[in-house]
Design an enzyme around this catalytic site. Structure first.
Site, short mmCIF file in Angstrom:
data_model
loop_
_atom_site.label_atom_id
_atom_site.label_comp_id
_atom_site.label_asym_id
_atom_site.label_seq_id
_atom_site.Cartn_x
_atom_site.Cartn_y
_atom_site.Cartn_z
N TYR A 28 0.85 -1.20 0.00
CA TYR A 28 0.00 0.00 0.00
C TYR A 28 0.89 1.25 0.00
O TYR A 28 0.56 2.25 -0.64
CB TYR A 28 -0.91 -0.01 1.22
CG TYR A 28 -1.97 -1.08 1.17
CD1 TYR A 28 -3.17 -0.86 0.50
CD2 TYR A 28 -1.76 -2.31 1.76
CE1 TYR A 28 -4.14 -1.84 0.44
CE2 TYR A 28 -2.73 -3.30 1.71
CZ TYR A 28 -3.92 -3.06 1.05
OH TYR A 28 -4.87 -4.04 0.98
N ASN A 51 -13.47 0.03 -4.37
CA ASN A 51 -13.34 -0.32 -5.78
C ASN A 51 -13.88 -1.71 -6.08
O ASN A 51 -13.52 -2.67 -5.43
CB ASN A 51 -11.87 -0.25 -6.19
CG ASN A 51 -11.67 -0.79 -7.58
OD1 ASN A 51 -12.26 -0.30 -8.53
ND2 ASN A 51 -10.86 -1.83 -7.70
N GLU A 85 -1.62 -17.11 -8.65
CA GLU A 85 -0.65 -16.38 -9.47
C GLU A 85 0.78 -16.63 -9.01
O GLU A 85 1.72 -16.09 -9.57
CB GLU A 85 -0.95 -14.88 -9.40
CG GLU A 85 -2.29 -14.49 -9.97
CD GLU A 85 -2.49 -13.00 -9.94
OE1 GLU A 85 -1.61 -12.31 -9.42
OE2 GLU A 85 -3.54 -12.54 -10.44
#
Length: 88
Positions: A28, A51, A85
């Site tokens: 962040y 978001n 991932e």
DNA sequence: CGTATGACGTGCA
DNA sequence: GTGCACGCCATAC
């Protein structure tokens, strides 16, 4: 990296997060720095919290202390995505 | 306008 | 390792 074209801080945050490659993570603090305000780390979290755009890989944004932080679709989901991932 | 919020970071016990 | 207090800041209300 200045606030051109009336871009809000949140818009810049979205841009930065969107550039995070698959399989990598950013903190962040890093996002806040690239967005133009290194002290707005808390605001970054606030913005990403609201978001819901799937085109923004906000799951690749983790905390500086190594923890994952949170996720608006569930922390489990975030962890699963990162493992998939191989980012962690 | 002022106040509250929160997916943070650091320091300290 | 845990937990708490404080600072910090863009947004929402």
């Amino acid at each position: 990296m200045l606030y051109t074209m009336q871009q809000t801080f949140s818009q810049r945050v979205y841009e930065v997060v969107r550039t995070i490659p698959r399989g990598e993570t950013r903190t962040y603090a890093y996002v806040a720095l690239c967005a133009g305000n290194s002290r707005a780390v808390r605001a970054v979290g606030n913005i990403l919290h609201k978001n819901y755009d799937p085109s923004i890989p906000c799951h690749r944004v983790i905390r500086s202390d190594g923890r994952l932080g949170g996720y608006n679709r569930g922390i489990q989901n975030k962890r699963r995505l990162l493992l998939k991932e191989r980012a962690i």
